[in-house]
Design a protein around this motif. Structure first.
Motif, PDB file in Angstrom:
ATOM      1  N   ASP A   1      34.726  37.104  53.469  1.00 44.06           N
ATOM      2  CA  ASP A   1      35.849  37.826  54.050  1.00 44.06           C
ATOM      3  C   ASP A   1      37.079  37.601  53.184  1.00 44.06           C
ATOM      4  O   ASP A   1      37.058  36.811  52.258  1.00 44.06           O
ATOM      5  CB  ASP A   1      36.102  37.426  55.500  1.00 44.06           C
ATOM      6  N   GLY A   2      38.126  38.338  53.456  1.00 49.94           N
ATOM      7  CA  GLY A   2      39.333  38.244  52.644  1.00 49.94           C
ATOM      8  C   GLY A   2      39.297  39.248  51.514  1.00 49.94           C
ATOM      9  O   GLY A   2      38.658  40.291  51.609  1.00 49.94           O
ATOM     10  N   GLU A   3      39.986  38.935  50.432  1.00 49.76           N
ATOM     11  CA  GLU A   3      40.074  39.828  49.290  1.00 49.76           C
ATOM     12  C   GLU A   3      39.165  39.363  48.161  1.00 49.76           C
ATOM     13  O   GLU A   3      38.787  38.197  48.098  1.00 49.76           O
ATOM     14  CB  GLU A   3      41.518  39.894  48.788  1.00 49.76           C
ATOM     15  N   ILE A   4      38.847  40.288  47.263  1.00 46.70           N
ATOM     16  CA  ILE A   4      38.082  39.938  46.064  1.00 46.70           C
ATOM     17  C   ILE A   4      38.987  39.046  45.213  1.00 46.70           C
ATOM     18  O   ILE A   4      40.132  39.400  44.941  1.00 46.70           O
ATOM     19  CB  ILE A   4      37.670  41.195  45.280  1.00 46.70           C
ATOM     20  N   PRO A   5      38.504  37.892  44.759  1.00 44.75           N
ATOM     21  CA  PRO A   5      39.355  36.980  43.991  1.00 44.75           C
ATOM     22  C   PRO A   5      39.802  37.586  42.657  1.00 44.75           C
ATOM     23  O   PRO A   5      39.030  38.251  41.977  1.00 44.75           O
ATOM     24  CB  PRO A   5      38.483  35.749  43.763  1.00 44.75           C
ATOM     25  N   GLU A   6      41.043  37.325  42.296  1.00 44.54           N
ATOM     26  CA  GLU A   6      41.595  37.803  41.026  1.00 44.54           C
ATOM     27  C   GLU A   6      40.825  37.248  39.830  1.00 44.54           C
ATOM     28  O   GLU A   6      40.818  37.852  38.763  1.00 44.54           O
ATOM     29  CB  GLU A   6      43.068  37.409  40.911  1.00 44.54           C
ATOM     30  N   SER A   7      40.186  36.101  39.977  1.00 48.52           N
ATOM     31  CA  SER A   7      39.472  35.485  38.853  1.00 48.52           C
ATOM     32  C   SER A   7      38.326  36.350  38.331  1.00 48.52           C
ATOM     33  O   SER A   7      37.893  36.172  37.195  1.00 48.52           O
ATOM     34  CB  SER A   7      38.959  34.097  39.244  1.00 48.52           C
ATOM     35  N   ILE A   8      37.861  37.311  39.120  1.00 43.58           N
ATOM     36  CA  ILE A   8      36.807  38.231  38.669  1.00 43.58           C
ATOM     37  C   ILE A   8      37.266  38.966  37.409  1.00 43.58           C
ATOM     38  O   ILE A   8      36.469  39.299  36.542  1.00 43.58           O
ATOM     39  CB  ILE A   8      36.441  39.236  39.785  1.00 43.58           C
ATOM     40  N   ARG A   9      38.574  39.193  37.268  1.00 37.28           N
ATOM     41  CA  ARG A   9      39.103  39.937  36.121  1.00 37.28           C
ATOM     42  C   ARG A   9      38.818  39.253  34.790  1.00 37.28           C
ATOM     43  O   ARG A   9      38.862  39.877  33.740  1.00 37.28           O
ATOM     44  CB  ARG A   9      40.600  40.181  36.271  1.00 37.28           C
ATOM     45  N   LYS A  10      38.498  37.963  34.819  1.00 41.31           N
ATOM     46  CA  LYS A  10      38.207  37.218  33.593  1.00 41.31           C
ATOM     47  C   LYS A  10      36.823  37.542  33.031  1.00 41.31           C
ATOM     48  O   LYS A  10      36.523  37.181  31.906  1.00 41.31           O
ATOM     49  CB  LYS A  10      38.325  35.715  33.848  1.00 41.31           C
ATOM     50  N   LEU A  11      36.005  38.188  33.814  1.00 39.55           N
ATOM     51  CA  LEU A  11      34.637  38.513  33.393  1.00 39.55           C
ATOM     52  C   LEU A  11      34.643  39.844  32.653  1.00 39.55           C
ATOM     53  O   LEU A  11      34.213  40.873  33.157  1.00 39.55           O
ATOM     54  CB  LEU A  11      33.709  38.540  34.605  1.00 39.55           C
ATOM     55  N   LYS A  12      35.130  39.841  31.438  1.00 35.96           N
ATOM     56  CA  LYS A  12      35.370  41.053  30.653  1.00 35.96           C
ATOM     57  C   LYS A  12      34.109  41.866  30.380  1.00 35.96           C
ATOM     58  O   LYS A  12      34.168  43.071  30.218  1.00 35.96           O
ATOM     59  CB  LYS A  12      36.022  40.696  29.313  1.00 35.96           C
ATOM     60  N   GLU A  13      32.945  41.231  30.313  1.00 37.50           N
ATOM     61  CA  GLU A  13      31.699  41.931  29.990  1.00 37.50           C
ATOM     62  C   GLU A  13      30.928  42.380  31.229  1.00 37.50           C
ATOM     63  O   GLU A  13      29.827  42.916  31.124  1.00 37.50           O
ATOM     64  CB  GLU A  13      30.800  41.036  29.124  1.00 37.50           C
ATOM     65  N   LEU A  14      31.495  42.185  32.404  1.00 34.49           N
ATOM     66  CA  LEU A  14      30.813  42.509  33.651  1.00 34.49           C
ATOM     67  C   LEU A  14      30.462  43.990  33.723  1.00 34.49           C
ATOM     68  O   LEU A  14      31.299  44.854  33.485  1.00 34.49           O
ATOM     69  CB  LEU A  14      31.704  42.122  34.833  1.00 34.49           C
ATOM     70  N   GLN A  15      29.194  44.276  34.012  1.00 36.21           N
ATOM     71  CA  GLN A  15      28.704  45.649  34.099  1.00 36.21           C
ATOM     72  C   GLN A  15      28.333  46.042  35.518  1.00 36.21           C
ATOM     73  O   GLN A  15      28.345  47.209  35.873  1.00 36.21           O
ATOM     74  CB  GLN A  15      27.493  45.833  33.184  1.00 36.21           C
ATOM     75  N   LEU A  16      27.979  45.066  36.342  1.00 35.68           N
ATOM     76  CA  LEU A  16      27.596  45.341  37.723  1.00 35.68           C
ATOM     77  C   LEU A  16      28.191  44.273  38.620  1.00 35.68           C
ATOM     78  O   LEU A  16      28.115  43.087  38.317  1.00 35.68           O
ATOM     79  CB  LEU A  16      26.064  45.313  37.848  1.00 35.68           C
TER      80      LEU A  16
ATOM     81  N   VAL B   1      44.232  46.084  40.475  1.00 39.09           N
ATOM     82  CA  VAL B   1      44.320  46.875  39.249  1.00 39.09           C
ATOM     83  C   VAL B   1      43.629  46.142  38.109  1.00 39.09           C
ATOM     84  O   VAL B   1      42.988  46.746  37.254  1.00 39.09           O
ATOM     85  CB  VAL B   1      45.796  47.182  38.901  1.00 39.09           C
ATOM     86  N   ALA B   2      43.728  44.807  38.101  1.00 41.97           N
ATOM     87  CA  ALA B   2      43.079  44.019  37.051  1.00 41.97           C
ATOM     88  C   ALA B   2      41.567  44.204  37.071  1.00 41.97           C
ATOM     89  O   ALA B   2      40.918  44.282  36.023  1.00 41.97           O
ATOM     90  CB  ALA B   2      43.425  42.533  37.218  1.00 41.97           C
ATOM     91  N   ILE B   3      40.985  44.307  38.256  1.00 45.04           N
ATOM     92  CA  ILE B   3      39.542  44.534  38.369  1.00 45.04           C
ATOM     93  C   ILE B   3      39.209  45.970  37.941  1.00 45.04           C
ATOM     94  O   ILE B   3      38.212  46.216  37.269  1.00 45.04           O
ATOM     95  CB  ILE B   3      39.050  44.241  39.799  1.00 45.04           C
ATOM     96  N   ALA B   4      40.078  46.882  38.285  1.00 44.06           N
ATOM     97  CA  ALA B   4      39.863  48.278  37.883  1.00 44.06           C
ATOM     98  C   ALA B   4      39.891  48.440  36.364  1.00 44.06           C
ATOM     99  O   ALA B   4      39.309  49.382  35.838  1.00 44.06           O
ATOM    100  CB  ALA B   4      40.925  49.171  38.527  1.00 44.06           C
ATOM    101  N   LYS B   5      40.511  47.522  35.658  1.00 48.06           N
ATOM    102  CA  LYS B   5      40.586  47.582  34.198  1.00 48.06           C
ATOM    103  C   LYS B   5      39.340  47.038  33.511  1.00 48.06           C
ATOM    104  O   LYS B   5      39.265  47.042  32.284  1.00 48.06           O
ATOM    105  CB  LYS B   5      41.823  46.840  33.705  1.00 48.06           C
ATOM    106  N   LEU B   6      38.371  46.533  34.264  1.00 47.93           N
ATOM    107  CA  LEU B   6      37.117  46.071  33.666  1.00 47.93           C
ATOM    108  C   LEU B   6      36.315  47.311  33.250  1.00 47.93           C
ATOM    109  O   LEU B   6      35.595  47.883  34.033  1.00 47.93           O
ATOM    110  CB  LEU B   6      36.334  45.193  34.651  1.00 47.93           C
ATOM    111  N   THR B   7      36.474  47.703  32.035  1.00 44.89           N
ATOM    112  CA  THR B   7      35.962  48.989  31.565  1.00 44.89           C
ATOM    113  C   THR B   7      34.445  49.077  31.515  1.00 44.89           C
ATOM    114  O   THR B   7      33.895  50.173  31.515  1.00 44.89           O
ATOM    115  CB  THR B   7      36.539  49.333  30.183  1.00 44.89           C
ATOM    116  N   ASN B   8      33.737  47.959  31.460  1.00 49.55           N
ATOM    117  CA  ASN B   8      32.276  47.977  31.440  1.00 49.55           C
ATOM    118  C   ASN B   8      31.674  48.047  32.839  1.00 49.55           C
ATOM    119  O   ASN B   8      30.484  48.256  32.999  1.00 49.55           O
ATOM    120  CB  ASN B   8      31.724  46.742  30.724  1.00 49.55           C
ATOM    121  N   LEU B   9      32.499  47.828  33.844  1.00 43.41           N
ATOM    122  CA  LEU B   9      32.022  47.750  35.227  1.00 43.41           C
ATOM    123  C   LEU B   9      31.585  49.113  35.732  1.00 43.41           C
ATOM    124  O   LEU B   9      32.236  50.101  35.573  1.00 43.41           O
ATOM    125  CB  LEU B   9      33.120  47.177  36.118  1.00 43.41           C
TER     126      LEU B   9
END
Length: 67
Positions: A30-45, A59-67
């Motif tokens: 529950d709660g929000e998606i943690p901001e630390s996810i944005r550090k996973l630059k190669e994340l695809q899924l 917005v930082a998560i939305a910038k993960l271009t491989n996601l």
């Protein structure tokens, strides 16, 4: 990031940044998606389905271009 497993909390200050896929589905988060996810630059899924997350997707998560 704090990980809780079977009632035990463990602080993980460093996150591996080369993960390609993470499935967090069905964990009753529950709660929000943690901001630390944005550090996973190669994340695809990233799967957070079947949880109780609330709030906006960062917005930082939305910038993960491989996601």
């Amino acid at each position: 990031m704090t990980i809780t497993n079977k009632g035990m909390e463990m602080e993980c200050p460093n996150i591996i940044q080369t993960l390609a896929a993470i499935d967090f589905s069905g964990n009753r988060f529950d709660g929000e998606i943690p901001e630390s996810i944005r550090k996973l630059k190669e994340l695809q899924l990233l799967n957070f389905s079947n949880n109780n997350l609330a709030g906006r997707i960062s917005v930082a998560i939305a910038k993960l271009t491989n996601l």
